[in-house]
Write an enzyme that holds these catalytic residues in place. Sequence first.
Site, PDB file in Angstrom:
ATOM      1  N   GLU A  63       0.834  -1.209   0.000  1.00 36.95           N
ATOM      2  CA  GLU A  63       0.000   0.000   0.000  1.00 36.95           C
ATOM      3  C   GLU A  63       0.869   1.260   0.000  1.00 36.95           C
ATOM      4  O   GLU A  63       0.531   2.253  -0.640  1.00 36.95           O
ATOM      5  CB  GLU A  63      -0.975   0.026   1.169  1.00 36.95           C
ATOM      6  N   HIS A 107      -4.812   0.634 -14.316  1.00 38.92           N
ATOM      7  CA  HIS A 107      -5.889   1.503 -14.806  1.00 38.92           C
ATOM      8  C   HIS A 107      -5.728   2.889 -14.186  1.00 38.92           C
ATOM      9  O   HIS A 107      -5.559   3.019 -12.966  1.00 38.92           O
ATOM     10  CB  HIS A 107      -7.254   0.929 -14.415  1.00 38.92           C
ATOM     11  N   GLY A 109      -7.975   5.964 -14.032  1.00 30.66           N
ATOM     12  CA  GLY A 109      -9.224   6.670 -14.266  1.00 30.66           C
ATOM     13  C   GLY A 109      -9.153   8.072 -13.687  1.00 30.66           C
ATOM     14  O   GLY A 109      -8.212   8.427 -12.990  1.00 30.66           O
TER      15      GLY A 109
END
Length: 140
Positions: A63, A107, A109
């Site tokens: 993370e 990805h 976005g």
Amino acid sequence: MEAHKEKILAVCNEVCKGTLMETLDIEYVDVGENFLVAKMPVTPKVYQPDGVLHGGASVALAESVGSAASYIFLDAQKFMIRGLEISANHTKSVRDGFVYAKASMIHKGRTTQLWEIKITNEEGALVSNCKLTTISLPKG
């Protein structure tokens, strides 16, 4: 990116002072056009009771590097980055040395991003395969 590589790594490492990343001795060591790499020593500080790397420490590493990558590759002046979800599959035990986490964007976005973080040992063997979803929240 190459010209700014050392500066980016220095900033990433500087902001970790006094945080969990410092506690776990996580250090950002490489950055490229679409990835960020951090390393963490495997010592008793990150062991589970039977003397191997704790899965939770691996997830904290994943993370940390995924969120830092979001900060680098998104407009951090306009957005706050937060983790939404993380998952991990642990495939190999580690008792000593270093593990390396490489975050690569799957990805990008406008609001959410999906990262793959592969954690490997010093020989390059897969230790954990993680997936992190982050969100970009407007500042102000």
